[in-house]
Scaffold this motif. Structure first.
Motif, PDB file in Angstrom:
ATOM      1  N   PHE A  31     -78.902 -24.866   0.541  1.00  0.00           N
ATOM      2  CA  PHE A  31     -79.042 -23.697   1.415  1.00  0.00           C
ATOM      3  C   PHE A  31     -79.220 -22.464   0.538  1.00  0.00           C
ATOM      4  O   PHE A  31     -78.334 -22.128  -0.254  1.00  0.00           O
ATOM      5  CB  PHE A  31     -77.800 -23.547   2.305  1.00  0.00           C
ATOM      6  CG  PHE A  31     -77.820 -22.310   3.161  1.00  0.00           C
ATOM      7  CD1 PHE A  31     -78.664 -22.219   4.262  1.00  0.00           C
ATOM      8  CD2 PHE A  31     -77.011 -21.228   2.861  1.00  0.00           C
ATOM      9  CE1 PHE A  31     -78.696 -21.076   5.040  1.00  0.00           C
ATOM     10  CE2 PHE A  31     -77.023 -20.087   3.639  1.00  0.00           C
ATOM     11  CZ  PHE A  31     -77.879 -20.002   4.741  1.00  0.00           C
ATOM     12  N   ASN A  32     -80.369 -21.827   0.669  1.00  0.00           N
ATOM     13  CA  ASN A  32     -80.696 -20.669  -0.174  1.00  0.00           C
ATOM     14  C   ASN A  32     -80.444 -20.956  -1.656  1.00  0.00           C
ATOM     15  O   ASN A  32     -79.900 -20.125  -2.391  1.00  0.00           O
ATOM     16  CB  ASN A  32     -79.887 -19.439   0.263  1.00  0.00           C
ATOM     17  CG  ASN A  32     -80.391 -18.850   1.578  1.00  0.00           C
ATOM     18  OD1 ASN A  32     -81.518 -19.099   1.991  1.00  0.00           O
ATOM     19  ND2 ASN A  32     -79.540 -18.088   2.243  1.00  0.00           N
ATOM     20  N   GLY A  33     -80.817 -22.161  -2.061  1.00  0.00           N
ATOM     21  CA  GLY A  33     -80.712 -22.531  -3.473  1.00  0.00           C
ATOM     22  C   GLY A  33     -79.372 -23.074  -3.912  1.00  0.00           C
ATOM     23  O   GLY A  33     -79.228 -23.514  -5.052  1.00  0.00           O
ATOM     24  N   LEU A  42     -67.790 -21.074   0.537  1.00  0.00           N
ATOM     25  CA  LEU A  42     -68.038 -21.637   1.865  1.00  0.00           C
ATOM     26  C   LEU A  42     -67.653 -20.656   2.967  1.00  0.00           C
ATOM     27  O   LEU A  42     -68.344 -20.526   3.975  1.00  0.00           O
ATOM     28  CB  LEU A  42     -67.241 -22.939   2.046  1.00  0.00           C
ATOM     29  CG  LEU A  42     -67.954 -24.254   1.762  1.00  0.00           C
ATOM     30  CD1 LEU A  42     -67.006 -25.410   2.035  1.00  0.00           C
ATOM     31  CD2 LEU A  42     -69.212 -24.395   2.612  1.00  0.00           C
ATOM     32  N   ARG A  43     -66.523 -19.942   2.790  1.00  0.00           N
ATOM     33  CA  ARG A  43     -66.070 -18.989   3.802  1.00  0.00           C
ATOM     34  C   ARG A  43     -67.084 -17.870   4.010  1.00  0.00           C
ATOM     35  O   ARG A  43     -67.249 -17.371   5.116  1.00  0.00           O
ATOM     36  CB  ARG A  43     -64.703 -18.421   3.413  1.00  0.00           C
ATOM     37  CG  ARG A  43     -63.543 -19.340   3.738  1.00  0.00           C
ATOM     38  CD  ARG A  43     -62.215 -18.595   3.710  1.00  0.00           C
ATOM     39  NE  ARG A  43     -61.906 -18.067   2.387  1.00  0.00           N
ATOM     40  CZ  ARG A  43     -61.246 -18.751   1.449  1.00  0.00           C
ATOM     41  NH1 ARG A  43     -60.833 -19.982   1.704  1.00  0.00           N
ATOM     42  NH2 ARG A  43     -60.999 -18.195   0.280  1.00  0.00           N
ATOM     43  N   ALA A  44     -67.744 -17.473   2.929  1.00  0.00           N
ATOM     44  CA  ALA A  44     -68.759 -16.429   3.040  1.00  0.00           C
ATOM     45  C   ALA A  44     -69.978 -16.924   3.824  1.00  0.00           C
ATOM     46  O   ALA A  44     -70.639 -16.151   4.514  1.00  0.00           O
ATOM     47  CB  ALA A  44     -69.180 -15.961   1.650  1.00  0.00           C
ATOM     48  N   VAL A  45     -70.239 -18.223   3.699  1.00  0.00           N
ATOM     49  CA  VAL A  45     -71.397 -18.807   4.388  1.00  0.00           C
ATOM     50  C   VAL A  45     -71.088 -19.050   5.871  1.00  0.00           C
ATOM     51  O   VAL A  45     -71.883 -18.708   6.747  1.00  0.00           O
ATOM     52  CB  VAL A  45     -71.812 -20.128   3.706  1.00  0.00           C
ATOM     53  CG1 VAL A  45     -72.835 -20.877   4.543  1.00  0.00           C
ATOM     54  CG2 VAL A  45     -72.365 -19.850   2.318  1.00  0.00           C
ATOM     55  N   GLY A  90     -70.152 -18.676   9.471  1.00  0.00           N
ATOM     56  CA  GLY A  90     -70.044 -17.554  10.392  1.00  0.00           C
ATOM     57  C   GLY A  90     -70.808 -16.334   9.952  1.00  0.00           C
ATOM     58  O   GLY A  90     -71.012 -15.409  10.732  1.00  0.00           O
ATOM     59  N   GLY A  91     -71.226 -16.297   8.672  1.00  0.00           N
ATOM     60  CA  GLY A  91     -71.998 -15.178   8.160  1.00  0.00           C
ATOM     61  C   GLY A  91     -73.448 -15.570   7.998  1.00  0.00           C
ATOM     62  O   GLY A  91     -74.301 -15.236   8.820  1.00  0.00           O
ATOM     63  N   GLU A  92     -73.732 -16.310   6.904  1.00  0.00           N
ATOM     64  CA  GLU A  92     -75.111 -16.749   6.649  1.00  0.00           C
ATOM     65  C   GLU A  92     -75.507 -17.913   7.547  1.00  0.00           C
ATOM     66  O   GLU A  92     -76.687 -18.117   7.837  1.00  0.00           O
ATOM     67  CB  GLU A  92     -75.259 -17.133   5.176  1.00  0.00           C
ATOM     68  CG  GLU A  92     -75.038 -15.972   4.210  1.00  0.00           C
ATOM     69  CD  GLU A  92     -75.052 -16.448   2.774  1.00  0.00           C
ATOM     70  OE1 GLU A  92     -76.138 -16.840   2.301  1.00  0.00           O
ATOM     71  OE2 GLU A  92     -73.980 -16.450   2.125  1.00  0.00           O
ATOM     72  N   ILE A  93     -74.535 -18.720   7.954  1.00  0.00           N
ATOM     73  CA  ILE A  93     -74.794 -19.835   8.880  1.00  0.00           C
ATOM     74  C   ILE A  93     -73.897 -19.676  10.096  1.00  0.00           C
ATOM     75  O   ILE A  93     -72.674 -19.562   9.969  1.00  0.00           O
ATOM     76  CB  ILE A  93     -74.523 -21.210   8.225  1.00  0.00           C
ATOM     77  CG1 ILE A  93     -75.380 -21.402   6.961  1.00  0.00           C
ATOM     78  CG2 ILE A  93     -74.810 -22.331   9.220  1.00  0.00           C
ATOM     79  CD1 ILE A  93     -75.136 -22.720   6.254  1.00  0.00           C
ATOM     80  N   GLY A  94     -74.492 -19.659  11.275  1.00  0.00           N
ATOM     81  CA  GLY A  94     -73.738 -19.618  12.523  1.00  0.00           C
ATOM     82  C   GLY A  94     -73.831 -20.957  13.223  1.00  0.00           C
ATOM     83  O   GLY A  94     -74.781 -21.713  13.012  1.00  0.00           O
ATOM     84  N   ILE A  95     -72.839 -21.264  14.038  1.00  0.00           N
ATOM     85  CA  ILE A  95     -72.849 -22.548  14.740  1.00  0.00           C
ATOM     86  C   ILE A  95     -72.369 -22.373  16.174  1.00  0.00           C
ATOM     87  O   ILE A  95     -71.437 -21.606  16.449  1.00  0.00           O
ATOM     88  CB  ILE A  95     -71.988 -23.599  13.998  1.00  0.00           C
ATOM     89  CG1 ILE A  95     -72.138 -24.983  14.648  1.00  0.00           C
ATOM     90  CG2 ILE A  95     -70.524 -23.173  13.911  1.00  0.00           C
ATOM     91  CD1 ILE A  95     -71.594 -26.129  13.799  1.00  0.00           C
ATOM     92  N   ILE A  96     -73.072 -23.040  17.068  1.00  0.00           N
ATOM     93  CA  ILE A  96     -72.674 -23.097  18.476  1.00  0.00           C
ATOM     94  C   ILE A  96     -72.189 -24.516  18.725  1.00  0.00           C
ATOM     95  O   ILE A  96     -72.966 -25.467  18.640  1.00  0.00           O
ATOM     96  CB  ILE A  96     -73.861 -22.784  19.404  1.00  0.00           C
ATOM     97  CG1 ILE A  96     -74.462 -21.419  19.081  1.00  0.00           C
ATOM     98  CG2 ILE A  96     -73.419 -22.837  20.869  1.00  0.00           C
ATOM     99  CD1 ILE A  96     -75.819 -21.183  19.735  1.00  0.00           C
TER     100      ILE A  96
END
Length: 515
Positions: free
Chosen positions: A53-55, A66-69, A71-77
């Motif tokens: 993901f983005n390299g 992972l926490r930065a990714v 909910g920030g860079e990756i959202g999930i429904i």
């Protein structure tokens, strides 16, 4: 012993692209999606492969990264909003928290953005909903809150696991348009997991078809739909609800009868929480359901469909006359009602929320037998549970497992088996196929028809999926804001709707031209 849930799945999602992951329940779709954010339980392992993901390989980054990714860079429904939303926190707190953590927004800015998001996803009177808790919203409204949370930070990748399962057809169209618009503006990539091939056809650039943990076909959506190569893909494309219900005796006495049924919830305000108004969830409805008959109840989320069903079963307070099997039950006490409960059952919309995580599947299904048939021996109960599981398409050998070990579709079948094991006279089916893939939907409809014919069952079928309603219902009631706007035989409603609201629903669901 190790179980392989997904075997060597390979695909790419480019910026601004939508990739749909399709397949039957248990095929490995959600496991694949959860792997991207490393949200699988600790017992799950990835013995090979990489998730770039983005390299960055997300399988090898630390928890802080992972926490930065997430909910920030990756959202999930998530697929089941009731179990994904915190029952102790308000809607405002849950939506705004995502933005405060990842973007550092102030309380005022987060509140403003939360309101914008709730309005974008179609929640009426959004400001009054900010202080609501998840249990105070309908299934569709909860799903919209989940979508708002996922979109809050305009992620680079949105993982949408059945994003419109619990949403009515008109809002479904709005939400899909919203996702397309956001994708166009931000270049967001979308991984779409769904069993609704109509949504896939409309949304996806590429399609990955999964079967028993393997990716059996992958390619451009246009090619998959026009020239599928794998037999399983061909079967999926051919599967859809079909047929019509068998005739019933229209002169038979009604199993359930309600007259001028009302359910009003007080709206309280001020320091002393005085009642200033009422939400008229069900506002003066008459209904009759006869043996062998299915009455379909349709309408947008929040129209009062589920509330009507709960009121009929005396699971919430209501006003008006209600009779079951010729006996007035509106004034009965809980103790007087208890012997009648075996004859009136309900299959809830959210199977995960309605199944106890502490009980095995066998214990869940046999619970009603313990209450209503206490003289059955353990062996007789077990045989009855096995028969109910076979009837609903479940492997009896799995009966000692727990709900979390099953897919969403399998859990829905457990909920149906739990209702049917008591051989009731009347069953309320609240979105019983919403979590099921297309091929299993057809199987469940055939199953429900067969059980109805065998036992002369009366059904109330609550759904926003009008294709399923058409296949199963004899008569249809169309609800809006607690009132019936149109009712009649299913053929009349679907072929010659009179009201503009009904025409709008049909146009959104069945892609027909409004006359």
């Amino acid at each position: 012993m190790t179980t392989t849930a997904v075997e060597s799945a390979t695909f790419d999602i480019a910026k601004g692209e939508t990739m749909a992951l399709v397949g039957e329940s248990g095929s490995g779709k959600s496991v694949t999606a959860l792997s991207v954010m490393r949200l699988l339980p600790p017992s799950a392992i990835h013995p090979a492969g990489e998730i770039l993901f983005n390299g960055k390989d997300l399988l090898r980054v630390n928890e802080k990264e992972l926490r930065a990714v997430r909910g920030g860079e990756i959202g999930i429904i998530f697929q089941e909003p009731m179990t994904s939303l915190n029952p102790l926190h308000t809607i405002e707190r849950q939506v705004s928290e995502v933005m405060k953590v990842h973007r550092g927004l102030s309380e005022t800015a987060a509140r403003k953005r939360t309101l914008e998001l709730l309005e974008q996803v179609g929640i009426r009177d959004a400001e009054s909903r900010l202080g609501a808790f998840p249990h105070q919203l309908s299934g569709g409204q909860r799903q919209r809150v989940m979508i708002a949370m996922a979109l809050a930070n305009e992620p680079d990748l949105l993982i949408a696991d059945e994003p419109t399962t619990a949403v009515d057809v008109t809002v479904q169209a709005q939400l899909l348009a919203l996702l397309k618009d956001l994708q166009k503006r931000t270049g967001m990539a979308i991984m779409l997991i769904t069993h609704d091939l109509g949504i896939v056809r409309e949304m996806a650039d590429n399609v990955a078809v999964m079967y028993q943990g393997e990716l059996v076909e992958y390619g451009a959506a246009r090619k998959i739909f026009s020239a599928p190569e794998h037999d399983y893909t061909k079967m999926l494309l051919a599967a859809q609800p079909k047929g019509v219900p068998e005739p019933f005796d229209a002169q038979a006495p009604a199993v359930f009868h309600a007259e001028n049924l009302k359910v009003h919830f007080p709206v309280k305000a001020g320091v002393f929480r005085r009642t200033v108004d009422y939400v008229r969830a069900v506002d003066g409805i008459d209904i009759d359901v006869r043996p062998g008959q299915t009455v379909g109840v349709v309408g947008e989320s929040g129209s009062g469909k589920t509330t009507l069903g709960l009121a009929l079963l005396r699971l919430i307070q209501s006003k008006g006359a209600i009779s079951f099997d010729g006996r007035a039950i509106d004034a009965m006490t809980a103790k007087e009602l208890r012997p009648l409960r075996r004859d009136m059952q309900i299959v809830f919309q959210d199977p995960y929320g309605s199944l106890s995580p502490r009980l095995s599947i066998a214990q869940i299904i046999e619970e009603g037998l313990l209450v209503h048939f206490p003289r059955l021996t353990p062996a007789e109960r077990d045989a009855t549970v096995v028969a109910a599981m076979r009837e609903t398409g479940l492997d009896p050998g799995l009966r000692h497992r727990y709900p979390h070990e099953f897919s969403g579709g399998q859990r829905q079948r457990v909920a149906i088996a739990r209702a049917m094991v008591l051989k009731p006279k009347f069953v309320i089916l609240d979105e019983p196929t919403s979590a099921l893939d297309m091929s299993v939907q057809a199987q469940i409809i055939d199953l429900l028809r067969g059980l109805q014919q065998k036992h002369n069952l009366a059904y109330m079928f609550i759904s926003h999926d009008l294709r399923v309603v058409r296949a199963l219902s004899h008569d249809v009631i169309v609800m809006k804001n607690g009132k019936v706007v149109e009712r009649g035989p299913a053929g009349q409603i679907f072929e010659h709707p009179r009201e503009d609201y009904t025409k709008t629903l049909l146009a959104a669901a069945l892609n027909i031209e409004e006359s």
